[in-house]
Design a protein around this motif. Structure first.
Motif, PDB file in Angstrom:
ATOM      1  N   ARG A   1     -57.738 -16.836   7.126  1.00 18.92           N
ATOM      2  CA  ARG A   1     -56.336 -16.418   7.255  1.00 18.92           C
ATOM      3  C   ARG A   1     -56.234 -14.942   7.615  1.00 18.92           C
ATOM      4  O   ARG A   1     -55.360 -14.540   8.400  1.00 18.92           O
ATOM      5  CB  ARG A   1     -55.581 -16.697   5.954  1.00 18.92           C
ATOM      6  N   ILE A   2     -57.105 -14.118   7.054  1.00 15.80           N
ATOM      7  CA  ILE A   2     -57.072 -12.692   7.384  1.00 15.80           C
ATOM      8  C   ILE A   2     -57.465 -12.485   8.843  1.00 15.80           C
ATOM      9  O   ILE A   2     -56.824 -11.721   9.576  1.00 15.80           O
ATOM     10  CB  ILE A   2     -57.990 -11.902   6.432  1.00 15.80           C
ATOM     11  N   GLU A   3     -58.518 -13.170   9.292  1.00 13.32           N
ATOM     12  CA  GLU A   3     -58.928 -13.068  10.693  1.00 13.32           C
ATOM     13  C   GLU A   3     -57.817 -13.558  11.623  1.00 13.32           C
ATOM     14  O   GLU A   3     -57.611 -13.022  12.716  1.00 13.32           O
ATOM     15  CB  GLU A   3     -60.202 -13.885  10.927  1.00 13.32           C
ATOM     16  N   GLU A   4     -57.097 -14.562  11.176  1.00 14.89           N
ATOM     17  CA  GLU A   4     -56.018 -15.165  11.953  1.00 14.89           C
ATOM     18  C   GLU A   4     -54.775 -14.284  11.967  1.00 14.89           C
ATOM     19  O   GLU A   4     -53.873 -14.472  12.800  1.00 14.89           O
ATOM     20  CB  GLU A   4     -55.707 -16.533  11.326  1.00 14.89           C
ATOM     21  N   GLY A   5     -54.690 -13.348  11.010  1.00 18.39           N
ATOM     22  CA  GLY A   5     -53.521 -12.482  10.910  1.00 18.39           C
ATOM     23  C   GLY A   5     -52.320 -13.148  10.288  1.00 18.39           C
ATOM     24  O   GLY A   5     -51.176 -12.743  10.537  1.00 18.39           O
ATOM     25  N   THR A   6     -52.549 -14.176   9.441  1.00 14.21           N
ATOM     26  CA  THR A   6     -51.433 -14.945   8.875  1.00 14.21           C
ATOM     27  C   THR A   6     -51.419 -14.908   7.348  1.00 14.21           C
ATOM     28  O   THR A   6     -50.902 -15.817   6.708  1.00 14.21           O
ATOM     29  CB  THR A   6     -51.500 -16.410   9.342  1.00 14.21           C
ATOM     30  N   LEU A   7     -51.987 -13.843   6.766  1.00 13.84           N
ATOM     31  CA  LEU A   7     -52.033 -13.764   5.306  1.00 13.84           C
ATOM     32  C   LEU A   7     -50.633 -13.768   4.700  1.00 13.84           C
ATOM     33  O   LEU A   7     -50.410 -14.366   3.645  1.00 13.84           O
ATOM     34  CB  LEU A   7     -52.779 -12.499   4.874  1.00 13.84           C
ATOM     35  N   GLY A   8     -49.683 -13.114   5.362  1.00 15.98           N
ATOM     36  CA  GLY A   8     -48.327 -13.019   4.823  1.00 15.98           C
ATOM     37  C   GLY A   8     -47.334 -13.925   5.521  1.00 15.98           C
ATOM     38  O   GLY A   8     -46.122 -13.691   5.427  1.00 15.98           O
ATOM     39  N   ALA A   9     -47.826 -14.966   6.206  1.00 13.96           N
ATOM     40  CA  ALA A   9     -46.949 -15.877   6.948  1.00 13.96           C
ATOM     41  C   ALA A   9     -47.082 -17.292   6.405  1.00 13.96           C
ATOM     42  O   ALA A   9     -48.096 -17.654   5.808  1.00 13.96           O
ATOM     43  CB  ALA A   9     -47.300 -15.853   8.435  1.00 13.96           C
ATOM     44  N   LEU A  10     -46.042 -18.086   6.623  1.00 11.33           N
ATOM     45  CA  LEU A  10     -46.095 -19.513   6.315  1.00 11.33           C
ATOM     46  C   LEU A  10     -46.041 -20.297   7.615  1.00 11.33           C
ATOM     47  O   LEU A  10     -45.162 -20.073   8.453  1.00 11.33           O
ATOM     48  CB  LEU A  10     -44.941 -19.915   5.398  1.00 11.33           C
ATOM     49  N   LEU A  11     -46.990 -21.214   7.768  1.00 14.09           N
ATOM     50  CA  LEU A  11     -47.124 -22.003   8.981  1.00 14.09           C
ATOM     51  C   LEU A  11     -46.862 -23.470   8.668  1.00 14.09           C
ATOM     52  O   LEU A  11     -47.072 -23.921   7.529  1.00 14.09           O
ATOM     53  CB  LEU A  11     -48.536 -21.846   9.550  1.00 14.09           C
ATOM     54  N   PRO A  12     -46.398 -24.242   9.652  1.00 15.18           N
ATOM     55  CA  PRO A  12     -46.226 -25.682   9.414  1.00 15.18           C
ATOM     56  C   PRO A  12     -47.525 -26.310   8.914  1.00 15.18           C
ATOM     57  O   PRO A  12     -48.600 -26.068   9.460  1.00 15.18           O
ATOM     58  CB  PRO A  12     -45.844 -26.212  10.800  1.00 15.18           C
TER      59      PRO A  12
END
Length: 445
Positions: A289-300
């Motif tokens: 998730r950190i590599e993806e840049g989505t630590l603070g995001a919610l995804l479907p």
């Protein structure tokens, strides 16, 4: 008993605990280096209670302060003094051994008052207060912990970089990584947990007792005796502080099978190894998730958790796109979660579930394996969702010099279950991956 597994074969089963981040989320800020826990006084922990005791009831609630003492040793000392069983002692969470920590303990003592017992005195443990409550204190019954940590071997002016990191973590949240303490001195508690789930009793013994290529200097004589099948000699050579290893070796020396020797361990010890396994897989998902840049995001497909009560809910396209979701994320009302795998854990969906299953597969297991393990005592892990990030509460820092030299001091609070060393690591960005010192959990030898 079958021959121990050769080192080469053990290495093939290894998967990393991932306690060192693949990428720091504050990578734009230089690390300050330094050293942790040079003295117990440099690492102070104050437990923040979840609720106040009622003042009456069958359980004595003690406020205790310990120094250079593990939680398990503390419980033994208190149980002996008050003349109760270990299971009559309750505590909300484990605290570092190589530190000064203050927390609450409960003692089941129906019909008795604190003044009925003789005065307590111990060089490493102090009772600072006593009251009463109706219920036993249980793991998780705390709001969090407040930390005061001095990093040594640094210039006080480096506090500028520490302040920048704390500011960034306050905005983004702290990656809720499980720290190195969970994985033991040989960094293989998670591999022992995986072997338990596979019912690989020989593998459990080999990981626990065999020579370790990564740490060849830790109890080498005892481990070589084990590898040669000389269990009595291995037991005699194993240091007394290696309690778990000694218990299993004692059983093997009495001709127990590998399964019988492993099952001498109690459920609490089994639970620690299983938790380490869950933690290693969680850390791998967190890295992605950190590599993806989505630590603070919610995804479907995500499973979100509410920080207030850890309630979990599924995220669909509509929820992910809702403007209120972004506001709730920004205020740390909710966060995305990762898997602490177990048979009854709430699963993510679609691509998110696929990625979490891939992390589990890299650890050598599948969801079906966890379902199959459910009926065995060693497989009784229900599983849960763990927030991928947590808020950093009331952070501050200062640089200074005392009689022991220069330091940078960090002060902050974290919710229960989160590791202060994760914050320290973001600030230090150390060359040596292991910064936390010996563990307070099984595997410390």
């Amino acid at each position: 008993m079958p021959d121990p597994l050769p080192n080469e074969a053990r290495a093939q089963h290894a998967f990393p605990p991932c306690y060192v981040p693949a990428r720091y989320i504050t990578s734009d800020v230089p690390g300050i280096g330094g050293r942790l826990k040079e003295r117990p006084e440099d690492f102070l922990v104050d437990e923040v209670p979840l609720y106040p005791p009622s003042g009456s009831g069958e359980h004595i609630y003690l406020t205790v302060q310990k120094r250079l003492l593990s939680t398990y040793d503390m419980v033994s000392i208190i149980a002996s003094h008050f003349g109760v069983r270990r299971k009559d002692i309750g505590y909300a969470g484990l605290k570092d051994k190589h530190a000064i920590t203050r927390q609450t303990l409960s003692i089941y003592a129906p019909g008795r008052k604190i003044e009925d017992f003789k005065t307590f005195a111990h060089p490493s443990l102090d009772i600072q207060g006593a009251t009463y409550h109706n219920n036993k204190l249980r793991p998780g019954h705390l709001r969090g912990n407040r930390f005061s940590i001095r990093i040594r071997g640094v210039e006080p002016t480096q506090v500028v970089h520490a302040s920048r990191v704390l500011k960034q973590l306050s905005a983004s949240g702290v990656p809720n990584r499980v720290g190195e303490q969970r994985f033991g001195l040989l960094e293989n508690n998670h591999a022992i947990g995986a072997a338990l789930l596979r019912a690989d009793w020989q593998g459990v013994c080999d990981e626990l007792l065999g020579p370790c290529p990564s740490f060849p200097d830790i109890n080498p004589e005892a481990r070589e005796h084990y590898a040669a099948g000389r269990y009595s000699e291995a037991l005699q050579s194993m240091p007394i502080r290696a309690r778990v290893e000694s218990v299993v070796l004692n059983a093997l020396s009495k001709n127990f099978s590998a399964k019988g020797a492993v099952n001498v361990m109690d459920d609490t010890l089994m639970g620690f190894y299983l938790s380490a396994f869950q933690s290693a897989v969680f850390n791998a998902v967190l890295d992605h998730r950190i590599e993806e840049g989505t630590l603070g995001a919610l995804l479907p497909g995500d499973v979100a958790v509410k920080h207030e009560n850890f309630a979990a809910f599924s995220v669909d396209d509509q929820t992910a796109a809702d403007p209120s979701t972004a506001r709730r994320l920004s205020s740390f009302e909710i966060s995305p979660s990762g898997p602490m795998w177990g048979s009854s854990m709430k699963r993510a969906a679609d691509e998110r579930d696929r990625l979490e299953c891939e992390a589990l597969a890299r650890a050598g297991l599948t969801p079906d394996d966890l379902d199959a393990a459910r009926g065995r005592p060693q497989g009784l892990i229900d599983g849960k969702r763990r927030p991928l990030r947590v808020p950093l509460i009331d952070p501050d820092c200062e640089g200074g010099v005392d009689e022991h030299g220069p330091y940078v001091r960090l002060m902050f609070e974290l919710p229960r279950g989160s590791f202060a060393t994760v914050v320290a690591r973001e600030i230090m960005k150390p060359a040596n991956p292991k910064i936390a010192g010996p563990s307070d959990e099984p595997g410390e030898s």
